[in-house]
Design a protein around this motif. Structure first.
Motif, PDB file in Angstrom:
ATOM      1  N   SER A  34      10.419   1.492  -0.891  1.00  8.86           N
ATOM      2  CA  SER A  34       9.786   1.034   0.467  1.00  8.86           C
ATOM      3  C   SER A  34       9.956   2.456   1.231  1.00  8.86           C
ATOM      4  O   SER A  34      11.005   2.943   1.433  1.00  8.86           O
ATOM      5  N   ALA A  35       8.864   2.827   1.972  1.00 11.54           N
ATOM      6  CA  ALA A  35       8.876   3.951   2.931  1.00 11.54           C
ATOM      7  C   ALA A  35       8.902   3.362   4.433  1.00 11.54           C
ATOM      8  O   ALA A  35       9.174   4.084   5.269  1.00 11.54           O
ATOM      9  N   GLY A  36       8.938   2.022   4.523  1.00 14.38           N
ATOM     10  CA  GLY A  36       8.982   1.469   5.714  1.00 14.38           C
ATOM     11  C   GLY A  36       7.267   1.592   6.422  1.00 14.38           C
ATOM     12  O   GLY A  36       7.551   1.138   7.769  1.00 14.38           O
ATOM     13  N   THR A  37       6.634   1.748   5.809  1.00 16.86           N
ATOM     14  CA  THR A  37       4.996   1.747   6.346  1.00 16.86           C
ATOM     15  C   THR A  37       4.666   0.122   7.124  1.00 16.86           C
ATOM     16  O   THR A  37       4.200   0.336   8.278  1.00 16.86           O
ATOM     17  N   ARG A  38       4.932  -0.797   6.397  1.00 18.63           N
ATOM     18  CA  ARG A  38       4.701  -2.080   7.036  1.00 18.63           C
ATOM     19  C   ARG A  38       5.587  -2.536   8.315  1.00 18.63           C
ATOM     20  O   ARG A  38       4.810  -2.835   9.048  1.00 18.63           O
TER      21      ARG A  38
ATOM     22  N   ALA B 257      10.510  -7.420   7.024  1.00 22.34           N
ATOM     23  CA  ALA B 257       9.822  -6.813   6.191  1.00 22.34           C
ATOM     24  C   ALA B 257      10.412  -5.891   5.331  1.00 22.34           C
ATOM     25  O   ALA B 257       9.908  -5.188   4.638  1.00 22.34           O
ATOM     26  N   ALA B 258      11.880  -5.498   5.774  1.00 21.15           N
ATOM     27  CA  ALA B 258      12.692  -4.651   4.758  1.00 21.15           C
ATOM     28  C   ALA B 258      12.665  -5.055   3.249  1.00 21.15           C
ATOM     29  O   ALA B 258      12.716  -6.346   3.383  1.00 21.15           O
TER      30      ALA B 258
ATOM     31  N   VAL C 154      14.865  -5.855   0.654  1.00 19.87           N
ATOM     32  CA  VAL C 154      16.152  -5.898   0.456  1.00 19.87           C
ATOM     33  C   VAL C 154      16.655  -6.067  -1.026  1.00 19.87           C
ATOM     34  O   VAL C 154      16.020  -6.690  -1.813  1.00 19.87           O
TER      35      VAL C 154
ATOM     36  N   PHE D 126       8.687 -11.554   4.300  1.00 13.89           N
ATOM     37  CA  PHE D 126       7.627 -11.240   3.328  1.00 13.89           C
ATOM     38  C   PHE D 126       8.236 -11.475   1.879  1.00 13.89           C
ATOM     39  O   PHE D 126       9.528 -11.442   1.487  1.00 13.89           O
ATOM     40  N   LYS D 127       7.455 -11.728   0.992  1.00 11.94           N
ATOM     41  CA  LYS D 127       7.896 -11.892  -0.509  1.00 11.94           C
ATOM     42  C   LYS D 127       6.934 -10.925  -1.155  1.00 11.94           C
ATOM     43  O   LYS D 127       5.800 -10.798  -1.305  1.00 11.94           O
ATOM     44  N   LEU D 128       7.881 -10.128  -1.963  1.00 13.91           N
ATOM     45  CA  LEU D 128       7.184  -9.115  -2.656  1.00 13.91           C
ATOM     46  C   LEU D 128       7.194  -9.466  -4.312  1.00 13.91           C
ATOM     47  O   LEU D 128       8.330  -9.694  -4.880  1.00 13.91           O
TER      48      LEU D 128
ATOM     49  N   ASN E  15       3.007 -10.659  -0.642  1.00  9.80           N
ATOM     50  CA  ASN E  15       2.336  -9.318  -0.859  1.00  9.80           C
ATOM     51  C   ASN E  15       2.469  -8.788  -2.358  1.00  9.80           C
ATOM     52  O   ASN E  15       3.654  -8.983  -2.896  1.00  9.80           O
TER      53      ASN E  15
ATOM     54  N   ARG F 222      -0.467  -4.018  -1.521  1.00  9.52           N
ATOM     55  CA  ARG F 222       0.157  -4.407  -0.296  1.00  9.52           C
ATOM     56  C   ARG F 222      -0.445  -3.920   0.962  1.00  9.52           C
ATOM     57  O   ARG F 222      -0.674  -4.386   2.012  1.00  9.52           O
TER      58      ARG F 222
HETATM   59  C1  9Z3 Z   1       7.809  -6.456   1.760  1.00  9.01           C
HETATM   60  O1  9Z3 Z   1       7.151  -7.201   0.840  1.00  9.01           O
HETATM   61  C2  9Z3 Z   1       6.869  -5.297   2.430  1.00  9.01           C
HETATM   62  O2  9Z3 Z   1       5.530  -5.740   2.856  1.00  9.01           O
HETATM   63  C3  9Z3 Z   1       7.010  -4.194   1.516  1.00  9.01           C
HETATM   64  C4  9Z3 Z   1       6.455  -2.986   2.573  1.00  9.01           C
HETATM   65  C5  9Z3 Z   1       8.390  -3.683   1.212  1.00  9.01           C
HETATM   66  C6  9Z3 Z   1       6.108  -4.216   0.474  1.00  9.01           C
HETATM   67  P1  9Z3 Z   1       6.285  -0.428   2.712  1.00  9.01           P
HETATM   68  O3  9Z3 Z   1       7.677   0.017   3.363  1.00  9.01           O
HETATM   69  O4  9Z3 Z   1       6.261  -1.936   1.705  1.00  9.01           O
HETATM   70  O5  9Z3 Z   1       5.216  -0.580   3.480  1.00  9.01           O
HETATM   71  O6  9Z3 Z   1       6.030   0.574   1.420  1.00  9.01           O
HETATM   72  N1  9Z3 Z   1       9.071  -6.762   2.330  1.00  9.01           N
HETATM   73  C7  9Z3 Z   1      10.007  -7.758   1.845  1.00  9.01           C
HETATM   74  C8  9Z3 Z   1      10.656  -7.314   0.372  1.00  9.01           C
HETATM   75  C9  9Z3 Z   1      11.690  -8.213   0.182  1.00  9.01           C
HETATM   76  O7  9Z3 Z   1      12.750  -7.847  -0.373  1.00  9.01           O
HETATM   77  N2  9Z3 Z   1      11.453  -9.742   0.234  1.00  9.01           N
HETATM   78  C10 9Z3 Z   1      12.539 -10.550  -0.594  1.00  9.01           C
HETATM   79  C11 9Z3 Z   1      11.872 -11.063  -1.733  1.00  9.01           C
HETATM   80  O8  9Z3 Z   1      10.718 -10.728  -2.374  1.00  9.01           O
HETATM   81  C12 9Z3 Z   1      12.606 -11.604   0.337  1.00  9.01           C
HETATM   82  S1  9Z3 Z   1      13.216 -11.422   2.131  1.00  9.01           S
HETATM   83  O9  9Z3 Z   1      12.605 -11.711  -2.757  1.00  9.01           O
END
Ligand code: 9Z3
Length: 345
Positions: free
Chosen positions: A93-97, A206-207, A209, A261-263, A289, A294
Motif C-alpha cells: 500500500s502506497a496510501g493512495t486510497r 483504509a490502511a 493492516v 475496507f476489505k481487500l 476491493n 482497486r
Molecule cells: C484497502 O483495501 C485499501 O483500499 C487498499 C488501498 C489498501 C487496497 P492503496 O494504498 O491501496 O491505494 O495502494 N484497505 C484495507 C486493507 C485491509 O487490511 N483490510 C482488512 C482485510 O482485508 C480488514 S480491516 O482483512
C-alpha cells in the motif's frame, strides 16, 4: 515525461506463477485478546502526545467550527523482524486510497484525522510525490530563475488553494505510524479519545493492516546473524494479529459509524468475504476491493439486510481522464454517515 524516467514498473508480481495457499479465517478478538495484546506488547513512547494532539484537534472543532470529523487510516503497516530493525515485512500500500479520500472528505466539509504510514502519500502533496515524475519535472528555468512550468501551474494552483485552506483552517491532523504495533496502539488511543467527545464521528479504515506479526516476546534485539540459523536458513514464525475491528465496534467507539475496507485478490470471494466481515465485526459498512482493480471499482456492502451490494465503477473514459474513484466513494460514505447520524439523533 522526462527522459530520466523509464517505463519499467517493478511492483506488479507475475500472478501466473502464484501458488494458492488459502489461509483459514482466525477468530475475532475478544476482550481477553485485547488485554493480552496491549499488556504484552509495548506502547510507542509518543502515545500520550498523540492523545493530546487528538484531543486538542477535536475540541478545537467542537468549539469553533462544528465540523463533522472523519478518522481516516491509510497506508501499510510493517512487521519488524528485529528490535533494532534492519529487516521488516511490509505490504504494497502506497496510501493512495487514504490520501485521496481525505481530500474529498475535506472538500465536502469534514475535519480529518489522518492516521497514516509515515512517508506514505499525504493529501494534496500526493499529486507531486511518489509518482513517476520527480517534482523537479514540474519546474522550469526562466532567465536564471526557477518557476513552476506554466503547463502545470493552473492545476497546481487549484491543489495549492485547497491545501492552503485545509492548513489555514486547521482541518487536517496528521498522525503517523510505521509498525503494526504502533498502528494498533494508535488506533485504540485515537478512537477512544475521539469517542469520548464526539460519538458521531466517522471511522474510515483504509490502511492495509498486516494479518501477521512477531510479538515483542519473540523479537530478537539485534540484527539476525546468518550463522545463527540452521544451514543459514531464516524460518519466520509469525503470530496472527488479533482482529481488532470487533473491539473498535464494541468497546473503543461503541455505536460509532464505521466503514472498513476489505481487500482480496480473488474476485470469486470478494463479496462473500465482505459480507462475512460485516457480520463478524458488526459495523455499518464494508467497502470491498480487489488489489488488481482497486482504482476503478469497489463494492459497498452495508448492514441493511434488504440492501444488495452496490458497485461503484469508473468508466474507461473517466479512467483515461484521471478521475479518482474516491470522488464517487466519499459522497456515498458521507450520505451513509448522514443517514446514520439522523437515525441516532
Ligand atoms: C484497502 O483495501 C485499501 O483500499 C487498499 C488501498 C489498501 C487496497 P492503496 O494504498 O491501496 O491505494 O495502494 N484497505 C484495507 C486493507 C485491509 O487490511 N483490510 C482488512 C482485510 O482485508 C480488514 S480491516 O482483512
Amino acid at each position: 515525461m522526462s527522459h530520466f524516467h523509464n517505463p519499467i514498473h517493478t511492483s506488479q508480481p507475475d500472478t501466473e506463477q502464484a501458488i494458492d495457499r488459502t489461509v483459514p479465517e482466525f477468530p475475532v478478538a475478544e476482550s481477553v485478546d485485547e488485554d493480552n495484546y496491549f499488556k504484552t506488547n509495548i506502547p510507542p513512547p509518543y502515545l500520550d502526545e498523540l492523545r493530546e494532539e487528538t484531543l486538542e484537534f477535536i475540541k478545537y472543532h467542537q468549539e469553533n467550527t462544528g465540523k463533522k470529523i472523519a478518522l481516516v487510516t491509510s497506508g501499510g503497516t510493517t512487521v519488524p523482524l528485529e528490535n533494532n530493525t534492519v529487516r521488516f515485512i511490509d505490504n504494497f500500500s502506497a496510501g493512495t486510497r487514504g490520501a485521496t479520500s481525505a481530500e474529498y472528505f475535506l472538500e465536502l466539509g469534514y475535519a480529518v484525522i489522518f492516521l497514516h504510514r509515515e512517508f506514505s502519500l499525504l493529501p494534496y502533496s500526493r499529486h507531486y510525490s511518489h509518482t513517476t515524475n520527480c517534482f523537479l519535472d514540474y519546474m522550469t528555468q526562466i532567465d536564471g530563475k526557477i518557476e513552476i512550468n506554466p503547463k502545470y501551474s493552473k492545476r497546481m494552483l487549484e491543489i495549492y488553494q485547497k491545501y492552503q485552506y485545509a492548513r489555514d483552517q486547521s482541518l487536517l491532523l496528521l498522525l503517523p505510524f510505521t509498525t503494526v504495533n504502533q498502528y494498533l496502539f494508535s488506533l485504540k488511543t485515537v478512537s477512544k479519545t475521539l469517542h469520548l467527545i464526539n460519538t458521531k464521528a466517522l471511522f474510515y479504515l483504509a490502511a492495509a493492516v498486516s494479518d501477521f506479526f512477531l510479538p515483542i516476546s519473540k523479537l530478537p534485539e539485534h540484527k539476525i546473524q546468518a550463522q545463527d540459523h540452521n544451514g543459514g536458513k531464516l524460518v519466520v514464525n509469525l503470530d496472527p494479529v488479533p482482529k481488532f475491528l470487533r473491539r473498535l465496534v464494541d468497546s473503543w467507539a461503541p455505536g460509532a459509524m464505521i466503514a472498513s475496507f476489505k481487500l482480496e485478490t480473488d474476485e470469486n470471494i470478494l463479496l462473500k468475504k465482505s459480507r462475512q466481515a460485516l457480520k463478524r465485526y458488526n459495523h455499518q459498512l464494508v467497502i470491498g476491493n480487489l488489489l488488481q482493480t482497486r482504482k476503478k471499482e469497489v463494492v459497498f456492502v452495508s448492514k441493511d439486510a434488504a440492501s444488495e451490494p452496490v458497485w461503484c465503477r469508473l468508466t474507461d473514459e473517466e479512467l483515461k481522464l484521471g478521475v479518482d474513484i474516491e470522488s464517487l466513494i466519499i459522497p456515498h460514505v458521507i450520505k451513509a454517515h448522514q443517514e446514520w447520524i439522523e437515525e441516532h439523533e
